[in-house]
Design an enzyme around this catalytic site. Structure first.
Site, PDB file in Angstrom:
ATOM      1  N   LYS A   1     -16.041   0.601  -0.954  1.00 46.19           N
ATOM      2  CA  LYS A   1     -16.793   1.474  -0.043  1.00 46.19           C
ATOM      3  C   LYS A   1     -16.452   2.922  -0.382  1.00 46.19           C
ATOM      4  O   LYS A   1     -15.333   3.380  -0.127  1.00 46.19           O
ATOM      5  CB  LYS A   1     -16.426   1.207   1.414  1.00 46.19           C
ATOM      6  CG  LYS A   1     -17.394   1.915   2.355  1.00 46.19           C
ATOM      7  CD  LYS A   1     -16.859   2.110   3.749  1.00 46.19           C
ATOM      8  CE  LYS A   1     -15.999   3.329   3.896  1.00 46.19           C
ATOM      9  NZ  LYS A   1     -16.678   4.615   3.635  1.00 46.19           N
TER      10      LYS A   1
ATOM     11  N   GLY B   1      -7.214   8.253   0.785  1.00 48.65           N
ATOM     12  CA  GLY B   1      -7.800   9.070   1.849  1.00 48.65           C
ATOM     13  C   GLY B   1      -6.692   9.720   2.656  1.00 48.65           C
ATOM     14  O   GLY B   1      -5.568   9.910   2.169  1.00 48.65           O
ATOM     15  N   SER B   2      -7.005  10.058   3.885  1.00 45.62           N
ATOM     16  CA  SER B   2      -6.049  10.819   4.692  1.00 45.62           C
ATOM     17  C   SER B   2      -4.931   9.930   5.227  1.00 45.62           C
ATOM     18  O   SER B   2      -5.068   8.704   5.315  1.00 45.62           O
ATOM     19  CB  SER B   2      -6.786  11.477   5.862  1.00 45.62           C
ATOM     20  OG  SER B   2      -7.311  10.470   6.694  1.00 45.62           O
ATOM     21  N   THR B   3      -3.860  10.574   5.607  1.00 41.57           N
ATOM     22  CA  THR B   3      -2.691   9.853   6.112  1.00 41.57           C
ATOM     23  C   THR B   3      -3.025   9.127   7.413  1.00 41.57           C
ATOM     24  O   THR B   3      -2.609   7.973   7.621  1.00 41.57           O
ATOM     25  CB  THR B   3      -1.523  10.847   6.297  1.00 41.57           C
ATOM     26  OG1 THR B   3      -1.243  11.420   5.013  1.00 41.57           O
ATOM     27  CG2 THR B   3      -0.273  10.175   6.825  1.00 41.57           C
TER      28      THR B   3
ATOM     29  N   GLY C   1      -4.993   6.103   6.577  1.00 42.72           N
ATOM     30  CA  GLY C   1      -4.103   5.154   5.892  1.00 42.72           C
ATOM     31  C   GLY C   1      -3.268   4.363   6.889  1.00 42.72           C
ATOM     32  O   GLY C   1      -3.079   3.146   6.741  1.00 42.72           O
TER      33      GLY C   1
ATOM     34  N   GLU D   1      -2.930   5.748  -1.022  1.00 41.57           N
ATOM     35  CA  GLU D   1      -2.780   7.071  -1.646  1.00 41.57           C
ATOM     36  C   GLU D   1      -3.276   8.091  -0.634  1.00 41.57           C
ATOM     37  O   GLU D   1      -4.475   8.178  -0.389  1.00 41.57           O
ATOM     38  CB  GLU D   1      -3.599   7.150  -2.943  1.00 41.57           C
ATOM     39  CG  GLU D   1      -3.144   6.193  -4.029  1.00 41.57           C
ATOM     40  CD  GLU D   1      -1.741   6.475  -4.506  1.00 41.57           C
ATOM     41  OE1 GLU D   1      -1.245   7.609  -4.315  1.00 41.57           O
ATOM     42  OE2 GLU D   1      -1.126   5.558  -5.075  1.00 41.57           O
TER      43      GLU D   1
ATOM     44  N   CYS E   1      -5.818  15.997  -3.208  1.00 39.86           N
ATOM     45  CA  CYS E   1      -4.587  15.549  -2.548  1.00 39.86           C
ATOM     46  C   CYS E   1      -3.375  16.226  -3.161  1.00 39.86           C
ATOM     47  O   CYS E   1      -2.425  16.550  -2.483  1.00 39.86           O
ATOM     48  CB  CYS E   1      -4.457  14.037  -2.663  1.00 39.86           C
ATOM     49  SG  CYS E   1      -4.523  13.476  -4.364  1.00 39.86           S
TER      50      CYS E   1
ATOM     51  N   GLU F   1      -2.029  19.713   6.129  1.00 43.92           N
ATOM     52  CA  GLU F   1      -2.875  19.648   4.939  1.00 43.92           C
ATOM     53  C   GLU F   1      -4.216  20.280   5.304  1.00 43.92           C
ATOM     54  O   GLU F   1      -4.951  19.753   6.142  1.00 43.92           O
ATOM     55  CB  GLU F   1      -3.085  18.192   4.504  1.00 43.92           C
ATOM     56  CG  GLU F   1      -3.897  18.100   3.236  1.00 43.92           C
ATOM     57  CD  GLU F   1      -4.263  16.675   2.832  1.00 43.92           C
ATOM     58  OE1 GLU F   1      -4.724  15.914   3.700  1.00 43.92           O
ATOM     59  OE2 GLU F   1      -4.109  16.342   1.646  1.00 43.92           O
TER      60      GLU F   1
HETATM   61  P1  NAD Z   1     -10.604   9.914   5.147  1.00 40.86           P
HETATM   62  O1  NAD Z   1      -9.310   9.257   5.431  1.00 40.86           O
HETATM   63  O2  NAD Z   1     -11.336  10.556   6.255  1.00 40.86           O
HETATM   64  O3  NAD Z   1     -11.643   8.878   4.506  1.00 40.86           O
HETATM   65  C1  NAD Z   1     -11.340   8.179   3.321  1.00 40.86           C
HETATM   66  C2  NAD Z   1     -12.175   6.915   3.277  1.00 40.86           C
HETATM   67  O4  NAD Z   1     -11.733   6.037   4.326  1.00 40.86           O
HETATM   68  C3  NAD Z   1     -13.666   7.132   3.492  1.00 40.86           C
HETATM   69  O5  NAD Z   1     -14.385   6.266   2.644  1.00 40.86           O
HETATM   70  C4  NAD Z   1     -13.847   6.743   4.956  1.00 40.86           C
HETATM   71  O6  NAD Z   1     -15.151   6.301   5.271  1.00 40.86           O
HETATM   72  C5  NAD Z   1     -12.849   5.603   5.079  1.00 40.86           C
HETATM   73  N1  NAD Z   1     -12.391   5.299   6.428  1.00 40.86           N
HETATM   74  C6  NAD Z   1     -12.264   6.147   7.485  1.00 40.86           C
HETATM   75  N2  NAD Z   1     -11.792   5.469   8.565  1.00 40.86           N
HETATM   76  C7  NAD Z   1     -11.620   4.176   8.192  1.00 40.86           C
HETATM   77  C8  NAD Z   1     -11.153   2.996   8.852  1.00 40.86           C
HETATM   78  N3  NAD Z   1     -10.766   3.006  10.141  1.00 40.86           N
HETATM   79  N4  NAD Z   1     -11.098   1.854   8.146  1.00 40.86           N
HETATM   80  C9  NAD Z   1     -11.473   1.811   6.856  1.00 40.86           C
HETATM   81  N5  NAD Z   1     -11.938   2.874   6.181  1.00 40.86           N
HETATM   82  C10 NAD Z   1     -11.986   4.072   6.829  1.00 40.86           C
HETATM   83  O7  NAD Z   1     -10.314  10.939   3.946  1.00 40.86           O
HETATM   84  P2  NAD Z   1     -11.335  11.948   3.266  1.00 40.86           P
HETATM   85  O8  NAD Z   1     -11.539  13.090   4.206  1.00 40.86           O
HETATM   86  O9  NAD Z   1     -12.517  11.204   2.752  1.00 40.86           O
HETATM   87  O10 NAD Z   1     -10.490  12.431   1.986  1.00 40.86           O
HETATM   88  C11 NAD Z   1      -9.557  13.463   2.038  1.00 40.86           C
HETATM   89  C12 NAD Z   1      -8.149  12.893   2.148  1.00 40.86           C
HETATM   90  O11 NAD Z   1      -7.896  12.028   1.038  1.00 40.86           O
HETATM   91  C13 NAD Z   1      -7.089  13.971   2.075  1.00 40.86           C
HETATM   92  O12 NAD Z   1      -6.098  13.718   3.034  1.00 40.86           O
HETATM   93  C14 NAD Z   1      -6.525  13.797   0.665  1.00 40.86           C
HETATM   94  O13 NAD Z   1      -5.217  14.274   0.499  1.00 40.86           O
HETATM   95  C15 NAD Z   1      -6.625  12.326   0.472  1.00 40.86           C
HETATM   96  N6  NAD Z   1      -6.595  11.969  -0.956  1.00 40.86           N
HETATM   97  C16 NAD Z   1      -5.453  11.405  -1.470  1.00 40.86           C
HETATM   98  C17 NAD Z   1      -5.384  11.109  -2.842  1.00 40.86           C
HETATM   99  C18 NAD Z   1      -4.121  10.519  -3.456  1.00 40.86           C
HETATM  100  O14 NAD Z   1      -4.181  10.032  -4.601  1.00 40.86           O
HETATM  101  N7  NAD Z   1      -2.992  10.533  -2.765  1.00 40.86           N
HETATM  102  C19 NAD Z   1      -6.477  11.376  -3.663  1.00 40.86           C
HETATM  103  C20 NAD Z   1      -7.628  11.940  -3.103  1.00 40.86           C
HETATM  104  C21 NAD Z   1      -7.666  12.227  -1.737  1.00 40.86           C
END
Ligand code: NAD
Length: 489
Positions: free
Chosen positions: A182, A235-237, A240, A258, A293, A392
């Site tokens: 997704k 995605g975000s902490t 996660g 991640e 990130c 962040e």
């Molecule tokens: P986000 O956490 O809002 O969303 C990431 C993904 O998770 C999206 O596809 C979203 O639809 C999905 N999602 C949201 N809620 C969910 C749930 N309850 N269950 C399952 N899936 C869900 O993050 P974002 O705003 O898309 O991305 C930015 C974040 O990603 C920043 O915090 C950034 O640091 C992090 N990031 C980390 C890395 C790494 O390698 N550590 C790399 C890129 C981005």
């Protein structure tokens, strides 16, 4: 000529399940172009029933197609063909550039080659890593036998849609799994084209499926599905943490997470050429408009080089200009959407209320309409508890803190929540190694900032920045589970 007309690009429709485009039905989500805020297209959010269909298809395909059981070199050959097709597909590059924050020049010269090479790296892993023969009693043979999980659920963010997909799909597919991925609801289109190319390269239909939708509906249904045996998330902490909990309560499945970062750039007086160091610091916090990130967003600088470094950084920051991502001459990324731009503005405001001084930037570029291009921003006079140091921001904002003694610099470098990356700039090898040991971060870059094309180097955070690794052979090994076997003879 890389420039293109975004209104003339045919967007792939909806989901990609069992090798076919599926439009879907139900709730529609609007997808906007980050460069100008105009509507790019719409997608139907996959509900639990459609997620079930995609996962069931993947589960059947991985067994029936022989993907899990074929000679590993055969899997590697398909993945290499896929990488070759990714590299030359003009539509893929345009979809990525149109729908994300990535300028076409960067997509073609960096993002696409990086994506293809990550898949090649894992294609080569397919027949290189084995299990183990264990030292047991001499009347027994003990073995550790790796096997694929079956279906891996992958969830990616919006900031680097293609390379994030390659980091998830490359190791999972090479190890013989099926994937249901997704992408972010903000950047759905390029990943579908990537999956379509996989089928054209010879990946059996159904082994890689893309489902579209938001996190609360589609993402959570994917995590909870009983046939998804492992979840790989970037995605975000906060998300996660939610996914880790959902995975625990829905089958106790392993997770690779991640997550976010707030990485320090520690510059010592003996850092060497100031212009070169300023260039590293600048790229570290402005790449992709700071929406990375690994962005190095906390400058911690020793007093002796402070003035020269800040002077150079201000000069460099003033050289940026805004431009839509589909123009070949554009180099700088817009914020993904209005919400992200508002978040950047709000943290800068709070930082100022708590004493921060804006040295350069601090606002949007003028005349960019609904495209939210934010000027590279330096914030000085920030105490360690200032929100701009703690949170962040995910924008091109660098905080500046000064130190005198090495121990003081090291103490400032560690963050209470995050531990993703750190940059250390010094020509003194002893100091560099002390800093490497002293900073709690999953990656430490010394006299550089940012990834190289060495996929053998894994990436992953400590503390609130995540669990497990992407890239490296660690990511491949994490896409397998290990069976202990003991044979008496
Ligand atoms: P986000 O956490 O809002 O969303 C990431 C993904 O998770 C999206 O596809 C979203 O639809 C999905 N999602 C949201 N809620 C969910 C749930 N309850 N269950 C399952 N899936 C869900 O993050 P974002 O705003 O898309 O991305 C930015 C974040 O990603 C920043 O915090 C950034 O640091 C992090 N990031 C980390 C890395 C790494 O390698 N550590 C790399 C890129 C981005």
């Amino acid at each position: 000529m890389l420039s293109f007309d975004p209104d003339k690009i045919a967007l792939p429709a909806g989901h990609f399940i069992n090798g076919k485009h599926i439009r879907g039905q139900g709730e529609q989500l609007a997808v906007k172009r980050p460069s100008d805020g105009l509507l790019a297209g719409e997608l139907y959010q996959a509900d639990a029933a459609l997620v079930d269909e995609a996962v069931s298809v993947a589960d059947a395909a991985v067994r029936d197609s022989g993907w899990a059981s074929c000679p590993p070199r055969q899997r590697g050959a398909v993945l290499k063909r896929w990488a070759d097709m990714i590299e030359v597909d003009p539509l893929l590059a345009q979809l990525e550039s149109l729908g994300s924050t990535r300028p076409i020049y960067d997509v073609v010269n960096h993002e696409i080659p990086f994506t293809a090479d990550a898949i090649r790296f894992y294609a080569e892993c397919a027949d290189k890593y084995s299990g183990d023969v264990l030292p047991t009693r001499d009347v027994s043979l003990g073995m550790l036998v790796p096997e694929p999980y079956g279906v891996i659920g992958a969830i990616t963010p919006w900031n680097f849609p293609l390379s994030m997909a390659s980091w998830k799909c490359g190791p999972a597919l090479a190890a013989g799994n099926a994937v249901v991925l997704k992408p972010s609801e903000l950047t759905p289109f390029s990943t579908v084209r990537m999956a379509e190319l996989a089928v054209q390269a010879g990946l059996p239909a159904g082994v890689l499926n893309i489902i579209q939708g938001g996190g609360a509906v589609t993402g959570s249904a994917l995590v909870a599905h009983p046939l998804v045996r492992k979840v790989s998330f970037t995605g975000s902490t906060a998300t996660g943490a939610r996914i880790m909990s959902d995975a625990a309560f829905n089958g106790m499945k392993p997770v690779t997470l991640e997550l976010g970062g707030k990485s320090p750039q520690l510059v010592f007086d003996d850092c060497g050429d100031i212009t070169e160091v300023a260039g590293r610091i600048l790229r570290g916090f402005t790449a992709n408009g700071g929406q990375a990130c690994v962005a190095g967003t906390r400058l911690i600088v020793q007093r002796g080089v402070h003035d020269a470094l800040i002077g150079k950084l201000i000069e460099l920051c003033q050289g940026f200009r805004a431009g839509v991502t589909w123009d070949e001459s554009s180099r700088y990324a817009p914020m993904i959407d209005r919400r992200q731009a508002t978040k950047v503005a709000s943290v800068i405001n709070s930082a100022r209320q708590q004493g921060a001084e804006v040295l350069v930037g601090g606002q949007r570029f003028a005349d960019t309409g609904e495209g939210f291009f934010w000027q590279p921003t330096l914030l000085a006079g920030v105490a360690n508890d200032n929100p701009a140091v703690q949170e962040e921001i995910f924008g091109p904002v660098l905080t500046v803190q000064i130190f005198d003694e090495e121990a003081e610099g090291l103490a400032l470098a560690s963050h209470p929540t995050y531990g993703l990356c750190a940059g250390v700039h010094t020509k003194n090898i002893d100091r560099a190694l002390r800093a490497m040991r002293g900073i709690a971060a999953g990656t430490v870059w010394i006299n550089r900032y940012g990834r190289s094309g060495d996929f053998i180097i894994p990436t992953g955070g400590f503390h609130g920045s995540g669990i497990g690794k992407d890239l490296g052979r660690q990511a491949f090994e994490a896409c397998q589970r290990y069976k202990s076997v003991l044979i008496d003879f």
